[in-house]
Design a protein around this motif. Structure first.
Motif, PDB file in Angstrom:
ATOM      1  N   ILE A   8       0.835  -1.199   0.000  1.00  0.00           N
ATOM      2  CA  ILE A   8       0.000   0.000   0.000  1.00  0.00           C
ATOM      3  C   ILE A   8       0.871   1.251   0.000  1.00  0.00           C
ATOM      4  CG2 ILE A   8      -1.668   1.337   1.370  1.00  0.00           C
ATOM      5  CD1 ILE A   8      -2.929  -1.393   2.142  1.00  0.00           C
ATOM      6  N   LYS A   9       1.946   1.226   0.750  1.00  0.00           N
ATOM      7  CA  LYS A   9       2.864   2.372   0.780  1.00  0.00           C
ATOM      8  C   LYS A   9       3.463   2.610  -0.603  1.00  0.00           C
ATOM      9  CE  LYS A   9       7.067   4.129   2.933  1.00  0.00           C
ATOM     10  NZ  LYS A   9       8.158   3.856   3.872  1.00  0.00           N
ATOM     11  N   TYR A  57       0.850   4.022  -2.963  1.00  0.00           N
ATOM     12  CA  TYR A  57       0.657   5.438  -2.666  1.00  0.00           C
ATOM     13  C   TYR A  57       1.794   6.274  -3.240  1.00  0.00           C
ATOM     14  CZ  TYR A  57       0.742   9.810  -0.067  1.00  0.00           C
ATOM     15  OH  TYR A  57       0.804  11.141   0.266  1.00  0.00           O
ATOM     16  N   GLU A  58       3.019   5.804  -3.052  1.00  0.00           N
ATOM     17  CA  GLU A  58       4.184   6.549  -3.536  1.00  0.00           C
ATOM     18  C   GLU A  58       4.159   6.705  -5.052  1.00  0.00           C
ATOM     19  OE1 GLU A  58       7.532   4.416  -1.997  1.00  0.00           O
ATOM     20  OE2 GLU A  58       7.314   5.240   0.010  1.00  0.00           O
ATOM     21  N   SER A 118       1.620   6.500  -7.033  1.00  0.00           N
ATOM     22  CA  SER A 118       0.467   7.328  -7.379  1.00  0.00           C
ATOM     23  C   SER A 118       0.794   8.812  -7.203  1.00  0.00           C
ATOM     24  CB  SER A 118      -0.726   6.944  -6.506  1.00  0.00           C
ATOM     25  OG  SER A 118      -1.800   7.812  -6.718  1.00  0.00           O
ATOM     26  N   THR A 119       1.421   9.153  -6.104  1.00  0.00           N
ATOM     27  CA  THR A 119       1.731  10.539  -5.794  1.00  0.00           C
ATOM     28  C   THR A 119       2.887  11.072  -6.642  1.00  0.00           C
ATOM     29  OG1 THR A 119       0.993  10.214  -3.523  1.00  0.00           O
ATOM     30  CG2 THR A 119       2.379  12.130  -3.938  1.00  0.00           C
ATOM     31  N   PHE A 143      -6.761  -0.260  -2.117  1.00  0.00           N
ATOM     32  CA  PHE A 143      -6.142   1.065  -2.095  1.00  0.00           C
ATOM     33  C   PHE A 143      -6.346   1.675  -3.466  1.00  0.00           C
ATOM     34  CE2 PHE A 143      -2.750   3.762  -3.601  1.00  0.00           C
ATOM     35  CZ  PHE A 143      -2.763   4.766  -2.657  1.00  0.00           C
ATOM     36  N   GLY A 148      -5.358   5.567  -5.382  1.00  0.00           N
ATOM     37  CA  GLY A 148      -4.737   6.875  -5.205  1.00  0.00           C
ATOM     38  C   GLY A 148      -5.716   8.022  -5.374  1.00  0.00           C
TER      39      GLY A 148
END
Length: 90
Positions: free
Chosen positions: A29-30, A33-34, A36-37, A57, A59
């Motif tokens: 998940i981390k 997220y990374e 995606s961001t 998850f 983004g």
């Protein structure tokens, strides 16, 4: 000195398997997220535990929206499918 390499086989001890799943799920998940961001891309992550619990998850958009966008693509644009468990790569 780094971490020892983990053998890719099922963890037989149920408690140890659950702990490993929880830690790796958080790591996935981390990373989702990374990417995606940092890359400003749509990411959808769907994980089912061995007990059948669903973890998701997404983004920027809902998981459903990302999956619908993928399914609506022509098959040739969906990219290669990879099934590591079955040792099938196309």
């Amino acid at each position: 000195m780094g971490k020892p390499k983990v053998a890719m086989k099922k963890i037989e001890n149920k408690d140890a398997r659950h702990v490993a799943f929880s830690k790796r799920r958080r790591g996935l998940i981390k990373k989702a997220y990374e990417i995606s961001t940092l890359c400003d891309v749509d990411v959808a992550l769907i994980v089912f535990s061995s007990s059948g619990t669903l973890y998701t998850f997404s983004g920027r958009n809902r998981v459903e929206d990302v999956l619908t966008r993928f399914v609506d693509l022509p098959v040739k644009e969906q990219g290669p499918s990879i099934a590591i468990h079955n040792k099938q790569v196309s």
